[in-house]
Design an enzyme around this catalytic site. Structure first.
Site, PDB file in Angstrom:
ATOM      1  N   ASP A   1       0.839  -1.191   0.000  1.00 50.42           N
ATOM      2  CA  ASP A   1       0.000   0.000   0.000  1.00 50.42           C
ATOM      3  C   ASP A   1       0.881   1.251   0.000  1.00 50.42           C
ATOM      4  OD1 ASP A   1      -2.336  -1.480   0.085  1.00 50.42           O
ATOM      5  OD2 ASP A   1      -2.517  -1.392   2.272  1.00 50.42           O
TER       6      ASP A   1
ATOM      7  N   ASP B   1      -7.331   1.484   7.361  1.00 53.45           N
ATOM      8  CA  ASP B   1      -6.043   2.053   7.777  1.00 53.45           C
ATOM      9  C   ASP B   1      -6.243   3.507   8.173  1.00 53.45           C
ATOM     10  OD1 ASP B   1      -6.206   3.524   5.410  1.00 53.45           O
ATOM     11  OD2 ASP B   1      -4.643   2.388   4.383  1.00 53.45           O
TER      12      ASP B   1
ATOM     13  N   ARG C   1      -4.433  -5.108   6.500  1.00 48.27           N
ATOM     14  CA  ARG C   1      -5.558  -4.255   6.922  1.00 48.27           C
ATOM     15  C   ARG C   1      -6.775  -5.090   7.312  1.00 48.27           C
ATOM     16  NH1 ARG C   1      -7.184  -1.091   2.400  1.00 48.27           N
ATOM     17  NH2 ARG C   1      -5.872  -2.362   1.053  1.00 48.27           N
TER      18      ARG C   1
ATOM     19  N   TYR D   1       5.585  -9.208   8.182  1.00 48.42           N
ATOM     20  CA  TYR D   1       5.164  -7.819   8.382  1.00 48.42           C
ATOM     21  C   TYR D   1       5.210  -7.474   9.865  1.00 48.42           C
ATOM     22  CZ  TYR D   1       3.105  -8.421   3.734  1.00 48.42           C
ATOM     23  OH  TYR D   1       2.913  -8.677   2.398  1.00 48.42           O
TER      24      TYR D   1
END
Length: 303
Positions: A47, A89, A181, A75
């Site tokens: 993103d 987000d 997300r 992550y």
């Protein structure tokens, strides 16, 4: 007749530490410009506000992109508890709030439900195609869509830090197609308090680690300089998770022409996916069958 692409025939991988505020495509375009490369692509979108490993493939390395896309990725992300947003987000609008705050023990217990083979519904603002159109485009027009759940393998999901009552930092290792997300959104729902991602960083992707990545500032500084070529990893770096079979020069020529070739092998199962090399250079990706390598995708020999 198509227009010939301008640029150099440069091949290899450049592992970039993507900064926040840029799309993955913008980073690829910057790399292509800095190296004057004919062809470039990336292995797994981040993103725009996410940071960390974006593996950029150049030239012949683009043929190995699927093996990085399919690899496990790690992550680190911080979620904001008590708020849901329309984008899942911090860039989105807050659409729901809660005063409830779970304890550390409750969070750790809830995380167990997100490990293993799970079903995940991608965010409304995602690149998933709905009737041929990207979901995020329809979401921007105010449409709410029914997006089908899809399987995701989560190898590990752990809490590493609790900054305060509102913020939790997690680390996750997962397979292809995962949306961090959506993990935050669904975890907030499971805890009954809502949540969204505040910060997201990809730590590694397959064999590529953020500790070995180059920044965009460095790319700008080394643009059009041979020193930037020295930062490239070989094409074969994208094949690290596949068995390597070695062959001689004569067999390499046969394989590059699309024919089976004899290879040195020990203990590989019939039909296993693998790659053939000659003098350390990749020749092709294909399958092993009864003492021979059968190519599916060949690489142009380095000049």
């Amino acid at each position: 007749m198509g227009r010939a692409r301008k640029g150099r025939d440069v091949s290899g991988w450049l592992v970039v530490d993507k900064p926040a505020g840029l799309s993955s495509t913008a980073v690829v375009n910057k790399v292509r410009w800095a190296l004057s490369a004919k062809k470039a692509g990336h292995a797994g979108t981040l993103d725009p506000e996410a940071t960390g490993v974006l593996a950029v493939a150049l030239g012949e390395a683009t043929k190995t992109v699927p093996y990085i896309t399919d690899a496990l990725k790690a992550y680190r992300f911080t979620i904001r508890l008590g708020q849901a947003t329309n984008t899942d987000d911090a860039e989105g609008e807050v659409i729901a709030t809660s005063e409830q705050r779970p304890s550390d023990a409750e969070i750790k217990e809830a995380l167990q439900g997100f490990v293993g083979e799970i079903m995940q519904v991608p965010p409304q603002y995602s690149a998933v195609k709905i009737d041929g159109e990207r979901a995020y485009k329809r979401a921007r027009d105010g449409e709410t869509m029914e997006i089908a759940a899809r399987p995701l393998w989560v190898e590990e999901l752990v809490m590493t830090e609790r900054e305060d009552a509102d913020h939790v930092t997690l680390e996750m290792v997962c397979g292809k197609g995962g949306y961090v997300r959506a993990i935050a959104r669904d975890l907030g729902a499971a805890l009954g308090c809502h949540a969204h991602v505040r910060e997201l960083r990809r730590l590694w992707s397959g064999p590529f680690d953020v500790e070995d990545a180059i920044t965009l500032d460095e790319i700008d500084r080394l643009a059009k300089d041979p020193a930037l070529d020295d930062r490239l990893l070989p094409v074969a770096a994208g094949l690290a998770d596949l068995p390597e079979l070695r062959c001689g020069a004569g067999e390499a020529n046969r394989i590059r022409n699309g024919n089976p070739g004899a290879v040195a092998v020990s203990g590989l199962e019939y039909g296993a996916e693998c790659w053939a090399s000659c003098d350390g250079e990749p020749v092709a990706v294909g399958r092993y069958r009864a003492g021979e390598f059968h190519p599916d995708r060949v690489f142009v020999a380095a000049s």
